[in-house]
Write a protein that holds these residues in place. Structure first.
Motif, PDB file in Angstrom:
ATOM      1  N   LEU A   1       0.839  -1.198   0.000  1.00 52.36           N
ATOM      2  CA  LEU A   1       0.000   0.000   0.000  1.00 52.36           C
ATOM      3  C   LEU A   1       0.876   1.251   0.000  1.00 52.36           C
ATOM      4  O   LEU A   1       1.937   1.275   0.621  1.00 52.36           O
ATOM      5  N   PRO A   2       0.432   2.304  -0.647  1.00 49.44           N
ATOM      6  CA  PRO A   2       1.192   3.565  -0.654  1.00 49.44           C
ATOM      7  C   PRO A   2       0.990   4.307   0.675  1.00 49.44           C
ATOM      8  O   PRO A   2       0.019   5.049   0.852  1.00 49.44           O
ATOM      9  N   VAL A   3       1.907   4.134   1.597  1.00 46.50           N
ATOM     10  CA  VAL A   3       1.741   4.635   2.965  1.00 46.50           C
ATOM     11  C   VAL A   3       1.637   6.160   3.002  1.00 46.50           C
ATOM     12  O   VAL A   3       0.753   6.709   3.659  1.00 46.50           O
ATOM     13  N   GLN A   4       2.533   6.847   2.321  1.00 41.99           N
ATOM     14  CA  GLN A   4       2.522   8.314   2.359  1.00 41.99           C
ATOM     15  C   GLN A   4       1.226   8.876   1.768  1.00 41.99           C
ATOM     16  O   GLN A   4       0.651   9.825   2.300  1.00 41.99           O
ATOM     17  N   ALA A   5       0.764   8.294   0.682  1.00 38.35           N
ATOM     18  CA  ALA A   5      -0.482   8.766   0.065  1.00 38.35           C
ATOM     19  C   ALA A   5      -1.661   8.525   0.993  1.00 38.35           C
ATOM     20  O   ALA A   5      -2.552   9.380   1.122  1.00 38.35           O
ATOM     21  N   LEU A   6      -1.684   7.372   1.660  1.00 38.78           N
ATOM     22  CA  LEU A   6      -2.766   7.085   2.597  1.00 38.78           C
ATOM     23  C   LEU A   6      -2.741   8.029   3.797  1.00 38.78           C
ATOM     24  O   LEU A   6      -3.795   8.498   4.252  1.00 38.78           O
ATOM     25  N   ARG A   7      -1.548   8.303   4.311  1.00 36.31           N
ATOM     26  CA  ARG A   7      -1.437   9.253   5.427  1.00 36.31           C
ATOM     27  C   ARG A   7      -1.950  10.627   5.014  1.00 36.31           C
ATOM     28  O   ARG A   7      -2.644  11.297   5.775  1.00 36.31           O
ATOM     29  N   TYR A   8      -1.580  11.058   3.842  1.00 40.65           N
ATOM     30  CA  TYR A   8      -2.033  12.352   3.343  1.00 40.65           C
ATOM     31  C   TYR A   8      -3.553  12.375   3.204  1.00 40.65           C
ATOM     32  O   TYR A   8      -4.199  13.340   3.622  1.00 40.65           O
ATOM     33  N   GLN A   9      -4.141  11.336   2.640  1.00 42.64           N
ATOM     34  CA  GLN A   9      -5.588  11.277   2.465  1.00 42.64           C
ATOM     35  C   GLN A   9      -6.307  11.287   3.814  1.00 42.64           C
ATOM     36  O   GLN A   9      -7.316  11.979   3.984  1.00 42.64           O
ATOM     37  N   VAL A  10      -5.791  10.544   4.762  1.00 44.19           N
ATOM     38  CA  VAL A  10      -6.422  10.509   6.088  1.00 44.19           C
ATOM     39  C   VAL A  10      -6.296  11.865   6.768  1.00 44.19           C
ATOM     40  O   VAL A  10      -7.244  12.348   7.396  1.00 44.19           O
ATOM     41  N   PHE A  11      -5.135  12.508   6.652  1.00 46.63           N
ATOM     42  CA  PHE A  11      -4.940  13.824   7.249  1.00 46.63           C
ATOM     43  C   PHE A  11      -5.897  14.844   6.635  1.00 46.63           C
ATOM     44  O   PHE A  11      -6.553  15.607   7.362  1.00 46.63           O
ATOM     45  N   VAL A  12      -5.992  14.866   5.331  1.00 43.01           N
ATOM     46  CA  VAL A  12      -6.877  15.827   4.659  1.00 43.01           C
ATOM     47  C   VAL A  12      -8.343  15.526   4.995  1.00 43.01           C
ATOM     48  O   VAL A  12      -9.130  16.444   5.264  1.00 43.01           O
ATOM     49  N   GLY A  13      -8.701  14.262   5.004  1.00 42.24           N
ATOM     50  CA  GLY A  13     -10.076  13.897   5.335  1.00 42.24           C
ATOM     51  C   GLY A  13     -10.452  14.267   6.764  1.00 42.24           C
ATOM     52  O   GLY A  13     -11.535  14.814   7.009  1.00 42.24           O
ATOM     53  N   SER A  14      -9.569  13.999   7.720  1.00 46.20           N
ATOM     54  CA  SER A  14      -9.877  14.334   9.100  1.00 46.20           C
ATOM     55  C   SER A  14      -9.898  15.846   9.314  1.00 46.20           C
ATOM     56  O   SER A  14     -10.729  16.362  10.073  1.00 46.20           O
TER      57      SER A  14
END
Length: 127
Positions: A10-23
């Motif tokens: 899984l693309p960890v950095q992309a997922l972290r970014y998406q979760v940060f922006v979503g939250s």
């Protein structure tokens, strides 16, 4: 678990970014709706007591539980309403209840229930 996610491809950095922006989006929306509902926002709203209440909600419900904050919030509101009726120092009693929960079920009420259910299922499987 970033290492597990990376090992799974899984693309960890992309997922972290998406979760940060979503939250951040949900937090901003919640704050905007709350301000519109109240009509005004003052710095006194961000008091220490509010921060402690948020922490108590998480500790009561369960840190690693999806519904932990909802259960913790319900328990805190119910406990405050019930204890506040007859006690002057209901927050002190609530603090003792929190300490008891942390000793008996370090992962919160939902984590403790999951532990009890797993223990009951394993005993039932042996019988």
């Amino acid at each position: 678990a970033p290492l597990r996610a990376a090992a799974s491809g899984l693309p960890v950095q992309a997922l972290r970014y998406q979760v940060f922006v979503g939250s951040a989006t949900l937090a901003g929306l919640a704050g905007g709706l709350w301000a519109a509902f109240k009509g005004a926002v003052f710095p006194s709203v961000a008091s220490v007591a509010m921060s402690v209440d948020a922490l108590l909600v998480i500790l009561l419900g369960g840190v690693h539980q999806l519904w932990g904050s909802a259960v913790g919030s319900a328990l805190l509101v119910w406990g405050g309403a019930e204890l506040g009726q007859g006690l002057d120092y209901w927050r002190g009693v609530l603090g003792l209840v929190i300490m008891l929960v942390m000793v008996l079920a370090p992962s919160g009420v939902l984590g403790g229930l999951q532990m009890l259910l797993a223990r009951f299922a394993s005993k039932r499987g042996r019988a």
